[in-house]
Motif scaffolding. Structure first.
Motif, mmCIF file in Angstrom:
data_model
loop_
_atom_site.group_PDB
_atom_site.id
_atom_site.type_symbol
_atom_site.label_atom_id
_atom_site.label_comp_id
_atom_site.label_asym_id
_atom_site.label_seq_id
_atom_site.Cartn_x
_atom_site.Cartn_y
_atom_site.Cartn_z
ATOM 1 N N MET A 131 -7.897 5.497 9.673
ATOM 2 C CA MET A 131 -6.641 6.192 9.371
ATOM 3 C C MET A 131 -6.484 7.429 10.246
ATOM 4 S SD MET A 131 -3.814 6.142 7.679
ATOM 5 C CE MET A 131 -3.773 5.311 6.085
ATOM 6 N N LYS A 144 -3.318 8.106 12.709
ATOM 7 C CA LYS A 144 -2.495 9.315 12.655
ATOM 8 C C LYS A 144 -2.352 9.945 14.045
ATOM 9 C CE LYS A 144 -1.245 9.583 8.346
ATOM 10 N NZ LYS A 144 0.193 9.440 8.011
ATOM 11 N N GLN A 162 -1.224 1.373 9.138
ATOM 12 C CA GLN A 162 -1.535 2.368 8.114
ATOM 13 C C GLN A 162 -1.245 1.805 6.716
ATOM 14 O OE1 GLN A 162 -0.083 6.454 8.779
ATOM 15 N NE2 GLN A 162 0.182 5.923 10.939
ATOM 16 N N ALA A 163 -0.183 1.003 6.619
ATOM 17 C CA ALA A 163 0.176 0.419 5.322
ATOM 18 C C ALA A 163 -0.929 -0.493 4.807
ATOM 19 C CB ALA A 163 1.486 -0.352 5.440
ATOM 20 N N GLU A 196 -11.405 5.495 6.515
ATOM 21 C CA GLU A 196 -11.022 6.898 6.736
ATOM 22 C C GLU A 196 -10.958 7.210 8.232
ATOM 23 O OE1 GLU A 196 -13.384 5.950 4.613
ATOM 24 O OE2 GLU A 196 -12.596 6.571 2.640
ATOM 25 N N TRP A 240 -6.401 0.847 -0.469
ATOM 26 C CA TRP A 240 -6.730 1.980 -1.333
ATOM 27 C C TRP A 240 -5.951 1.955 -2.647
ATOM 28 C CZ3 TRP A 240 -6.369 6.171 3.091
ATOM 29 C CH2 TRP A 240 -7.568 6.162 3.823
ATOM 30 N N LEU A 267 -3.503 1.754 3.218
ATOM 31 C CA LEU A 267 -3.000 2.285 1.954
ATOM 32 C C LEU A 267 -3.020 1.219 0.861
ATOM 33 C CD1 LEU A 267 0.020 4.357 3.330
ATOM 34 C CD2 LEU A 267 -2.090 5.276 2.348
ATOM 35 N N ARG A 268 -2.680 -0.019 1.225
ATOM 36 C CA ARG A 268 -2.723 -1.103 0.232
ATOM 37 C C ARG A 268 -4.150 -1.319 -0.263
ATOM 38 N NH1 ARG A 268 -3.343 -6.999 0.836
ATOM 39 N NH2 ARG A 268 -2.746 -7.910 -1.159
ATOM 40 N N ASP A 272 3.241 3.913 -1.409
ATOM 41 C CA ASP A 272 3.175 4.545 -0.084
ATOM 42 C C ASP A 272 3.151 3.486 1.014
ATOM 43 O OD1 ASP A 272 3.094 7.044 -1.264
ATOM 44 O OD2 ASP A 272 0.906 7.162 -1.235
ATOM 45 N N ALA A 273 2.388 2.417 0.769
ATOM 46 C CA ALA A 273 2.299 1.337 1.756
ATOM 47 C C ALA A 273 3.658 0.677 1.971
ATOM 48 C CB ALA A 273 1.270 0.296 1.300
ATOM 49 N N ARG A 280 -2.675 2.297 -2.931
ATOM 50 C CA ARG A 280 -1.473 3.154 -2.855
ATOM 51 C C ARG A 280 -0.290 2.298 -2.404
ATOM 52 N NH1 ARG A 280 -3.523 8.108 0.710
ATOM 53 N NH2 ARG A 280 -1.284 8.539 0.714
#
Length: 397
Positions: free
Chosen positions: A167, A171, A193-194, A164, A200, A197-198, A205-206, A202
């Motif tokens: 990320m 950002k 960031q990808a 977290e 997590w 997301l992977r 999105d990734a 997601r």
């Protein structure tokens, strides 16, 4: 990012400088051309120009030009995996920057030294230098330096299992890249960031971010960034079970790495191709690639890559029933993950170790290892992995 146009102008600058006998203009033209060549992965040509820049700077007693030439040579050595030599040059650059009172040069060399310390697994020292880089960048209002250090600090936080926070920094990095029109930095932060997301789960999105990264790299002719995009897209395709498409992208990555003499990227490609072969059931071919990966990691001193390779070899040995050999590799992986502060790697290590211990009939040890893995995954909010570990634990006698 308009590199062809930039190179054309720099060659005109070189020609005019030669015509006028302007040595200072010539060394600047050489240095800036080298930066473009380095971005395109043409490292031998870049180094040749940087040597010319260094020679002219020494001739003119231009300390500022010298520190730039030395720093950029160190970046090339770093790309070649010659980290000891690169660190020596970065420390020379630091000394000249201190002498000149050049705060911009100083923050850059702190950042580059930190990257080497990071590669050596000395993460606390690396983070301390990134913090120094951040402080100077804030002092100078240097937005470019600030976005670089945010991105690199985020990578360490990812290794420490603090996604977290990582990320949030990515950002900030993305916002500065957008503000500056920095397409190179933007594609890099999309890729990083990808990865989060992977982790997590997601995946859509990734993949969307990785496609953006690929498009920017194609636009810029950034071969290094492109090989990262291919690699990470391939991992998501593997997660989706689209193994042939994943392997095709990894072969593209391998070709780029061979073209650029990029050993670090090559070992990564070998490792990921091996994962596809494991998923396809071709364990012998997978082990051969993991052994190539391991050899390059040991050659480069890449302990993070080595830990990952050992962990994946362990899975194959477990399937072959060679449990003693698996435990031997797990012990080495555990030491490396502890040294690097790699909590994610440690959790996967304990997960595999628990399964191997169970197969050896060591049920108490198996439960303890799986309990440790579950606790780490819970702390990292990696629910999918935690549930899988709990399921494995329920199967232990």
């Amino acid at each position: 990012g308009w590199l062809d146009e930039a190179m054309e102008l720099l060659r005109k600058q070189e020609a005019i400088s030669l015509e006028l006998g302007d040595r200072a203009g010539l060394q600047r033209a050489y240095g800036n051309q080298a930066l473009i060549l380095r971005t395109r992965g043409r490292l031998e040509e870049a180094m040749a120009l940087l040597r010319k820049q260094e020679a002219i700077s020494l001739e003119l007693r231009d300390r500022r030009g010298l520190q730039q030439a030395i720093g950029n040579q160190a970046n090339v050595l770093q790309a070649w995996g010659r980290l000891e030599e690169a660190m020596e040059l970065f420390q020379k650059q630091e000394a000249i920057s201190q002498e000149l009172g050049d705060r911009t040069g100083l923050q850059r060399t702190y950042g580059n030294q930190a990257l080497i310390l990071q590669a050596w697994g000395r993460l606390e020292e690396a983070m301390a230098l990134f913090r120094k880089q951040e402080a100077i960048s804030l002092e100078l209002g240097d937005r470019r330096g600030l976005q670089r250090t945010y991105g690199n600090q985020a990578l360490i936080l990812q290794t420490w299992g603090r996604p977290e926070e990582a990320m949030a920094l990515h950002k900030k990095e993305e916002a500065i890249c957008e503000e500056l029109g920095d397409r190179v930095g933007l594609q890099a932060t999309y890729g990083n960031q990808a990865l989060i997301l992977r982790a997590w789960g997601r995946l859509e999105d990734a993949m969307a971010l990785l496609k953006r990264q690929e498009a920017i790299c194609e636009e810029l002719g950034d071969r290094v960034g492109l090989r990262h995009a291919y690699s990470n897209q391939a991992l998501i395709l593997k997660d989706w079970g689209r193994l042939e498409e994943a392997m095709a992208l990894l072969k593209r990555q391998e070709a780029i790495c061979e073209e650029l003499a990029d050993l670090a990227g090559l070992q990564q490609s070998y490792g990921n191709q091996a994962l596809i072969l494991q998923a396809s059931g071709d364990l012998q071919a997978a082990m051969e690639l993991h052994k190539r990966e391991e050899h390059i990691c040991r050659e480069l001193g890449d302990r993070a890559g080595l830990a990952a390779s050992l962990g994946n070899q362990t899975l194959i040995l477990r399937n072959w029933g060679r449990l003693d050999g698996a435990v031997e590799l797990l012990r080495e992986q555990e030491i490396i993950c502890r040294d690097l502060g790699d909590r994610v790697g440690m959790a996967y290590c304990y997960w595999t170790w628990g399964v191997v211990a169970g197969a050896r009939g060591e049920h108490e040890a198996a439960k303890n290892k799986l309990k440790e893995a579950s606790a780490i995954f819970a702390a990292l909010n990696m629910g999918v992995q935690q549930r899988a570990v709990l399921e494995a634990s329920s199967l232990v006698g």
